[in-house]
Design a protein around this motif. Structure first.
Motif, PDB file in Angstrom:
ATOM      1  N   THR A  90       5.547 -22.986 -18.041  1.00  0.00           N
ATOM      2  CA  THR A  90       5.787 -23.924 -17.914  1.00  0.00           C
ATOM      3  C   THR A  90       7.132 -23.032 -16.862  1.00  0.00           C
ATOM      4  O   THR A  90       8.389 -21.746 -16.619  1.00  0.00           O
ATOM      5  CB  THR A  90       6.745 -24.774 -18.208  1.00  0.00           C
ATOM      6  N   ALA A  91       7.950 -23.671 -15.541  1.00  0.00           N
ATOM      7  CA  ALA A  91       8.702 -22.948 -14.506  1.00  0.00           C
ATOM      8  C   ALA A  91      10.133 -22.224 -15.899  1.00  0.00           C
ATOM      9  O   ALA A  91      11.126 -21.711 -15.966  1.00  0.00           O
ATOM     10  CB  ALA A  91       9.320 -23.328 -13.650  1.00  0.00           C
ATOM     11  N   ARG A 137       5.906 -23.582  -9.138  1.00  0.00           N
ATOM     12  CA  ARG A 137       5.222 -24.406  -9.357  1.00  0.00           C
ATOM     13  C   ARG A 137       3.883 -23.920  -8.712  1.00  0.00           C
ATOM     14  O   ARG A 137       3.291 -24.547  -9.953  1.00  0.00           O
ATOM     15  CB  ARG A 137       5.842 -25.811  -8.887  1.00  0.00           C
ATOM     16  N   GLU A 138       3.243 -23.797  -7.845  1.00  0.00           N
ATOM     17  CA  GLU A 138       2.132 -23.496  -7.726  1.00  0.00           C
ATOM     18  C   GLU A 138       2.028 -22.372  -8.982  1.00  0.00           C
ATOM     19  O   GLU A 138       0.325 -22.813  -9.459  1.00  0.00           O
ATOM     20  CB  GLU A 138       1.620 -23.295  -6.177  1.00  0.00           C
ATOM     21  N   GLN A 142      -1.376 -23.125 -11.857  1.00  0.00           N
ATOM     22  CA  GLN A 142      -2.737 -22.827 -11.174  1.00  0.00           C
ATOM     23  C   GLN A 142      -2.438 -21.082 -12.777  1.00  0.00           C
ATOM     24  O   GLN A 142      -3.982 -21.046 -12.961  1.00  0.00           O
ATOM     25  CB  GLN A 142      -2.363 -21.270 -10.324  1.00  0.00           C
ATOM     26  N   THR A 143      -2.057 -20.368 -13.311  1.00  0.00           N
ATOM     27  CA  THR A 143      -1.549 -19.947 -15.058  1.00  0.00           C
ATOM     28  C   THR A 143      -2.456 -21.017 -15.334  1.00  0.00           C
ATOM     29  O   THR A 143      -2.889 -20.268 -16.616  1.00  0.00           O
ATOM     30  CB  THR A 143      -0.216 -18.856 -14.624  1.00  0.00           C
ATOM     31  N   GLU A 144      -1.583 -21.477 -15.974  1.00  0.00           N
ATOM     32  CA  GLU A 144      -1.556 -22.354 -17.039  1.00  0.00           C
ATOM     33  C   GLU A 144      -3.123 -23.100 -16.887  1.00  0.00           C
ATOM     34  O   GLU A 144      -3.504 -23.122 -17.868  1.00  0.00           O
ATOM     35  CB  GLU A 144      -0.898 -23.701 -17.117  1.00  0.00           C
ATOM     36  N   ALA A 165       0.611 -11.997  -8.713  1.00  0.00           N
ATOM     37  CA  ALA A 165       1.052 -12.533  -7.511  1.00  0.00           C
ATOM     38  C   ALA A 165       2.539 -12.988  -7.624  1.00  0.00           C
ATOM     39  O   ALA A 165       3.549 -13.361  -7.148  1.00  0.00           O
ATOM     40  CB  ALA A 165       0.147 -14.591  -8.516  1.00  0.00           C
ATOM     41  N   PHE A 166       2.857 -12.971  -9.273  1.00  0.00           N
ATOM     42  CA  PHE A 166       4.168 -12.794 -10.155  1.00  0.00           C
ATOM     43  C   PHE A 166       4.841 -12.055  -9.577  1.00  0.00           C
ATOM     44  O   PHE A 166       6.366 -11.954  -8.875  1.00  0.00           O
ATOM     45  CB  PHE A 166       4.366 -12.777 -11.576  1.00  0.00           C
TER      46      PHE A 166
END
Length: 240
Positions: A90-91, A137-138, A142-144, A165-166
């Motif tokens: 999660t964020a 959030r995106e 996607q990663t999860e 991407a991060f």
């Protein structure tokens, strides 16, 4: 919050993920390598002295360098607690890891950046602060999904792609690299039972892969490091 060694072991044993000795091994190597990639001058032996022996390794060591290394205790504990509890990405988990890693180091630890920044020598520009919440959030969604549904080479490439991407979002004012590599540890411990640790001797190729968005190359690096880690790993109660 910086845990002492006894509290670190107590927290680790409560998760049931790593034996204390292996937890110390992972902690020392992740803290040393991830910090050294960012320019920290403590050696691996210095890191063990600080984290395991709880002694200042060298007179005159900058306090910042000590915190850069010692803050990994809290981050590793948070990662293993998340894995033990089956906690999804999660964020909030991302910002908590950043907050732990940057405690005593940044006034805005655990918070997204509020000013534009630039990466020295990079061929790309990080996201603007106004874009970060939506992009994160995106990224989390996607990663999860990828972590939960892919396996084999596809999963390693997804982890590599999400890390690149991060780093391009660069959501924090400082500590993005350390946080990103802690997230790799979370993803790989969650999936394989042990972490992929990017080593400082791989720094040049690793930075080049981030700059060129070389997903297959980074996935291969992670696979190589996971294979080496498998030889070190001992599950709780194994005696390894």
């Amino acid at each position: 919050m910086t845990l002492d060694h006894a509290k670190f072991h107590e927290e680790i044993q409560a998760t049931g993920i790593f034996d204390p000795d292996y937890a110390d091994d992972v902690l020392a190597r992740l803290a040393y390598n991830s910090s050294a990639i960012e320019g920290n001058t403590l050696t691996l032996a210095d890191t063990v002295t600080l984290l395991v022996d709880e002694r200042t390794p060298r007179a005159g060591t900058p306090i910042r360098e000590l915190y850069e290394v010692s803050n990994h205790r809290g981050a590793i504990t948070r990662i293993l607690r998340a894995v033990a509890d089956g906690e999804p990405l999660t964020a909030l988990l991302v910002t908590e890891l950043h907050g732990l890693l940057m405690d005593h180091l940044a006034h805005d630890h655990g918070q997204y950046k509020t000013s534009s920044d630039r990466i020295t020598g990079a061929s790309w520009r990080p996201a603007e602060p106004s874009q970060v919440p939506q992009l994160m959030r995106e990224w989390v969604d996607q990663t999860e999904w990828q972590t939960a549904h892919l396996d084999g080479t596809a999963l390693l490439e997804a982890i590599a792609r999400s890390h690149i991407a991060f780093e391009r979002v660069h959501p924090f004012s400082d500590g993005n690299g350390r946080t990103g590599r802690a997230l790799i540890a979370y993803q790989t411990v969650r999936t394989y039972g042990f972490p992929a640790i990017v080593r400082v001797d791989q720094r040049s190729s690793y930075i080049a892969m981030l700059d060129s968005e070389d997903v297959p190359g980074l996935a291969t690096l992670l696979a190589t490091n996971l294979a080496a880690e498998a030889d070190r790993y001992g599950p709780p109660g194994s005696g390894a």
